[in-house]
Design an enzyme around this catalytic site. Structure first.
Site, PDB file in Angstrom:
ATOM      1  CE  LYS A 159     -45.773  63.822  87.517  1.00  0.00           C
ATOM      2  NZ  LYS A 159     -45.107  64.412  88.691  1.00  0.00           N
ATOM      3  CB  SER A 219     -45.135  63.332  91.953  1.00  0.00           C
ATOM      4  OG  SER A 219     -43.957  63.466  91.206  1.00  0.00           O
TER       5      SER A 219
END
Length: 805
Positions: free
Chosen positions: A754, A711
């Protein structure tokens, strides 16, 4: 001691030793009463003994079996009645030679030869003197040898007298402790006046091996011989005493058991006469319960069979209690007992909404199951897996589902479970055996269709005792759990109506085969708006009641709650928020108990006075103060989090250093990012020579926490470009996405967590892959109305939006 007082079979030449006669037959008497001394020939026939030793002055009967021995005995008895007796070294040697016989033996007088009814010959021998075999003269028709008499050296002394007295006392003690030895043996010892005869008598009758007896016979010095016999008598006395103690203890235990058995039998007879036998009453009670049970035919047949077996058992045996416990378990299990589900779907939805705010996916799945169950009437229960960070309400949701469906609720924690028997149970033959925790929980719920929470399924252990997660495969497979087999029950049990709901923080540690059997529902963290609603509807009322307050005693304004969430907590769930609200309630409870004046309406300003300075400044991550720093988004086991990527450059030879406890995937992302920058140096306006003269160091703070995953790819690339161009990126921007060598941006997971982490940290702009747009659309609009999303496909777009193009 005195083992030879009993008849013993000893092979071809057997020894049958009876009580020693006390008259002296050593020498014949003259007319004046004096002893006649017979001359002993220097050459004598030899009698070989296999398993014993003949001592001087001692009389023993010998059953003679070997032909040579019979001839030797008869020949001697017809002539001088003298024969030399030696022990054999090897028992199974039928014709021993010089090497097969011990050198030292005894000259014996043949007192009598008897022909027994079975045809054998028995010779009664009395030892006269010790002798030494000089050589063997002949073997046929019998053994003949040349012998030499050996005198005994006598050294009378007080020490010898004391030793002899000790030997006699200990021999008497052995006789007292040995019930198999006749008590007349004590009188025999008292009547022996000769010291030499006493030593030989005791040595001959001691319970020692032939070799040890032979070693005593070979001792010439009388004092040394007495000391050796004393040592062996002491050892035998100790052995007899220990043996007596053991026999006494065992005898006491047996007598106690016999007494208990006798009393129990008497008690049983009395109770039978009065009709009050508790065992009979208990069995009758179990039979009556069995007749009323609603269970499958195979279970009923098995119960009847085990009941008949138990009736035939003695209640005193250990297995009786095992069988009674087993039968009681069978009766306590709710075989075909089910609670009636609540099919009022509106009521169910209302209950679920009352207990939990949000969690729409889970609630929708429960509603779908009830709708199908209502229409079809019968359906296998779903097996759900709720995955999410701690504190989001996974476990409490199970209790809420049970309340909404009007089902019983069971919770089983799997955290740290290592033993497979905890799931399947132990076989009832083992001591302390019990059923597995699955059946124990079903028994406790008294229903075969409860809501069953398998908590922390991702933390199941595995060691030499088995793999519990493999045992769960049968439990959580709808095609198999209709016939779940518990080792203790030894019967199939239907778990298909049980609604299993497993909870986990991560899918990484769950066995793939087990994961395949469950329907995974992802529960992400809560937004600030959701936390405010949860605090107002659930946490504040709960803590108000827990601290003895009324709703009017404490009122938290919405802004005050938001301040607690933003500045005093940093989590995906609401556990820390619950603790902070509890702190506020304790402060109010103290003021009320001390009768102080206070304002029940808690404002933002009051929060700082009660909870102290803020723990997490809200705008800490919004500003970027230097080049080479970029903010990424990460997903952890406790929810979403932000991630700083820092890059520094120094003079060197192009070396790349990575720190911050990074995993292999994250290191590869850094290498990929640097390779992309080198290939696009001209387009990015970076001097290519700079790569060869500069060492690059990439660091991710919080080095104690392991970090991995793709990520952070675009974040690392942005941080590197910012460092090489010595230019800061725009403030308030967070990003997440994987990169390729061609500069493509790929999608990643955990988007909701997130995004919520970025919003908690005050970041207003988020850059994501174009393919993650669908994930953002699933987040409620109210939660992200202040957040600006930028969706990209190429790395050049990322650099353009952060001001590095």
């Amino acid at each position: 001691m005195f083992k030879d007082l009993e008849i013993q079979r000893l092979g071809s030449d057997e020894v049958q030793t009876e009580i020693i006669p006390m008259f002296d037959i050593t020498d014949e008497e003259n007319e004046d009463g004096s002893k006649k001394k017979k001359k002993i020939p220097s050459k004598l026939p030899i009698l070989a003994l296999k398993n014993t030793v003949l001592f001087p002055d001692v009389v023993i009967p010998i059953t003679v079996g070997r032909s040579r021995s019979v001839i030797a005995v008869n020949e001697s008895f017809e002539s001088h009645k003298m024969i030399a007796v030696f022990a054999q070294k090897v028992t199974n040697d039928e014709i021993p030679d010089d090497e097969g016989l011990y050198d030292i033996g005894s000259i014996a007088r043949i007192v009598k030869v008897l022909k027994m009814p079975d045809g054998t010959t028995t010779a009664i021998l009395q030892g006269l003197r010790r002798c030494q075999l000089q050589k063997l003269i002949q073997k046929d028709p019998y053994l003949l040898g040349e012998i030499k008499q050996i005198p005994t050296i006598k050294n009378p002394s007080k020490e010898f007298d004391a030793t002899l007295s000790s030997i006699k006392d200990k021999a008497k003690r052995i006789i007292e402790l040995s019930p198999q030895i006749p008590k007349e043996a004590t009188m025999m010892l008292e009547n022996i006046k000769s010291d030499e005869f006493l030593l030989n008598f005791i040595a001959s009758n001691m319970n020692i091996s032939k070799e040890h007896k032979q070693s005593i016979l070979e001792i010439t010095d009388q004092t040394e011989k007495a000391n050796d016999i004393l040592r062996r008598v002491i050892e035998e006395l100790q052995m007899v005493e220990v043996k007596g103690q053991i026999e006494s203890k065992v005898r006491g235990d047996i007598e106690r058991q016999q007494r208990d058995y006798f009393l129990n039998q008497q008690l049983k007879t009395i109770q039978d006469e009065l009709g009050q036998n508790p065992q009979t009453e208990q069995i009758l009670e179990l039979e009556e319960r069995g007749k009323k049970m609603d269970w499958p035919d195979y279970a009923a047949k098995h119960f009847d069979k085990q009941m008949q077996r138990t009736k035939r058992m003695n209640p005193q045996v250990a297995e009786y209690s095992v069988m009674m416990n087993y039968l009681e378990l069978m009766l306590d299990l709710p075989w075909q007992t089910y609670t009636e589900d609540n099919f009022d779907l509106k009521s169910v939805k209302k209950v679920l909404d009352e207990d939990h705010y949000g969690l729409a996916d889970v609630k929708e799945r429960i509603m779908e199951h009830l709708a199908v169950l209502k229409l079809k009437g019968d359906m296998k229960a779903p097996i759900l897996l709720l995955v999410g960070p701690p504190g989001v309400g996974k476990t409490s949701l199970g209790r809420s589902i049970a309340r909404a469906l009007d089902r019983k609720f069971v919770r089983m924690s799997l955290g740290g479970l290592h033993d497979e028997s905890e799931i399947r149970g132990h076989r009832k033959t083992y001591i302390g055996a019990m059923p597995g925790r699955i059946l124990q929980s079903i028994k406790k719920s008294q229903s075969s269709n409860p809501v069953f929470i398998l908590d922390e399924i991702d933390k199941v252990g595995k060691d030499f005792r088995g793999d519990p997660s493999s045992a769960l495969l049968e439990v959580l497979d709808p095609e198999q759990n209709t016939t779940f087999y518990d080792n203790y029950l030894e019967l199939d049990y239907d778990l298909s109506k049980v609604m299993f709901i497993a909870t986990a923080n991560s899918l990484n540690t769950i066995q793939s085969a087990l994961l395949d059997r469950m329907e995974v529902i992802q529960i992400d963290g809560y937004s600030i708006e959701e936390k405010i609603e949860i605090a107002k509807k659930h946490l504040i009322p709960k803590q108000t009641k827990a601290h003895g307050l009324k709703s009017a005693d404490a009122k938290l304004a919405k802004k005050a709650i938001a301040k607690v969430i933003k500045e005093y907590t940093k989590e995906a769930g609401v556990r820390s928020l619950d603790r902070e609200i509890a702190s506020v309630m304790r402060n109010i409870a103290k003021k009320k108990a001390m009768e102080e004046d206070y304002n029940p309406s808690i404002t933002e300003d009051d929060i700082k006075d009660i909870l102290g300075p803020y723990k997490f400044p809200p705008d800490k991550y919004a500003k970027i103060s230097s080049s080479g720093v970029a903010i990424g988004l990460a997903w952890t086991r406790v929810g979403g989090d932000i991630l700083f990527i820092e890059t520094s450059l120094g003079k060197g030879k192009g070396k790349l250093t990575l720190t911050g406890n990074l995993g292999d995937v994250m290191k590869e992302s850094a290498t990929t990012a640097l390779s992309y920058i080198k290939s696009k140096a001209d387009e990015l306006n970076i001097d290519p020579e700079q790569f060869e003269k500069t060492d690059v160091h990439i660091h991710v703070p919080q080095g104690a926490i392991p970090k991995d995953g793709p990520s952070a790819g675009i974040t690392m690339l942005t941080s590197l470009v910012s460092a090489f161009k010595n230019k800061k990126i725009k403030s308030g921007i967070a990003m997440s996405g994987e990169i390729t060598l061609r500069g493509k941006v790929l999608p990643v997971g955990g988007i909701k967590s997130k995004v919520l982490a970025a919003k908690r940290s005050g970041l207003k702009t988020i850059i994501l892959c174009k393919d993650n747009e669908k994930d953002v659309e699933q987040i409620e609009k109210d939660f992200i109305k202040d957040v600006n999303f930028i969706f990209v496909e190429e790395m050049q777009e990322v650099l353009q939006h952060v001001g590095l193009s």
